[in-house]
Design a protein around this motif. Structure first.
Motif, PDB file in Angstrom:
ATOM      1  N   LEU A   1       0.543  -1.340   0.052  1.00  0.00           N
ATOM      2  CA  LEU A   1       0.083   0.031   0.157  1.00  0.00           C
ATOM      3  C   LEU A   1       0.642   1.384   0.083  1.00  0.00           C
ATOM      4  N   LEU A   2       1.264   1.507   0.894  1.00  0.00           N
ATOM      5  CA  LEU A   2       3.126   2.553   0.901  1.00  0.00           C
ATOM      6  C   LEU A   2       3.648   2.538  -0.760  1.00  0.00           C
ATOM      7  N   LEU A   3       3.677   1.503  -1.536  1.00  0.00           N
ATOM      8  CA  LEU A   3       4.610   1.469  -2.297  1.00  0.00           C
ATOM      9  C   LEU A   3       3.514   2.113  -3.349  1.00  0.00           C
ATOM     10  N   SER A   4       2.524   1.533  -3.103  1.00  0.00           N
ATOM     11  CA  SER A   4       1.627   2.344  -4.836  1.00  0.00           C
ATOM     12  C   SER A   4       1.546   3.929  -4.270  1.00  0.00           C
ATOM     13  N   LEU A   5       1.245   4.170  -2.997  1.00  0.00           N
ATOM     14  CA  LEU A   5       1.331   5.724  -2.990  1.00  0.00           C
ATOM     15  C   LEU A   5       2.666   6.608  -3.160  1.00  0.00           C
TER      16      LEU A   5
END
Length: 217
Positions: free
Chosen positions: A66-70
């Motif tokens: 999720l962090l990477l997708s942001l």
């Protein structure tokens, strides 16, 4: 995290987010910015986003993903292909100056950060503390950013505008001072924006350090 995952997320950004995904993204950015990544649970994100925690895991698998997708799409937007277009314009315009390029670049990127302040804060805080993120993104900086800026510096050195020191030293000076200036304002001081006067002060300071003096000609 690995390069395959990084590339998968890059490719996935071309697919438009659903309403539910957008709520998850917005809630995550807000909470990560306010509380930090480590202090934010997926349960809290689900509550703010008004979705089930299972939905988050179904969409992203893990909180790291999720962090990477942001962050991944933000990185792509922060260093746009616009650099190539700007390079073409400068090469074709003999009157262009490094100071003019630096001013345009700074103002453009500051405006971008001002409109995306929360995700910028998340990026800086997590890049500093998460080694795995550094390992993912530093190669991206070296492959995409460094070569473009190096071309600019080499061009202006050839025109006799910059001091005669190795390009890598000029790069270090630029990145160290300018990144410190931007991070201190938007992250440490938590300012909403940076004034044109402050930008001009930075440009004067930088150019005084790397501009070739008339006595050197």
């Amino acid at each position: 995290m690995n390069n395959n995952l990084f590339n998968e997320i890059l490719s996935a950004q071309s697919i438009k987010r659903t309403v539910k995904q957008q709520r998850i993204v917005d809630a995550s950015i807000r909470l990560f910015s306010e509380k930090g990544y480590s202090n934010t649970s997926t349960a809290e994100i689900a509550k703010v986003a008004e979705v089930s925690e299972a939905s988050i895991f179904k969409q992203y698998g893990t909180k790291d993903n999720l962090l990477l997708s942001l962050i991944v799409p933000y990185i792509k937007e922060f260093f746009p292909s616009l650099a190539n277009e700007a390079m073409d314009q400068i090469i074709s315009n003999a009157d262009s100056t490094f100071e003019g390029f630096l001013r345009a670049f700074l103002k453009n990127r500051i405006e971008f950060i001002t409109g995306n302040k929360e995700i910028f804060q998340v990026l800086i805080k997590e890049i500093i503390y998460k080694e795995e993120l550094k390992k993912e993104f530093l190669p991206y900086f070296h492959e995409i950013v460094i070569p473009r800026i190096t071309k600019f510096i080499a061009l202006f050195k050839e025109r006799g505008e910059l001091i005669d020191i190795p390009i890598d030293k000029i790069l270090k000076l630029l990145f160290t001072f300018i990144s410190g200036f931007i991070v201190s304002h938007f992250v440490l001081l938590n300012k909403e924006s940076i004034s044109n006067e402050e930008v001009e002060d930075v440009i004067c300071f930088v150019m005084d350090g790397i501009r070739k003096s008339s006595s050197d000609h």
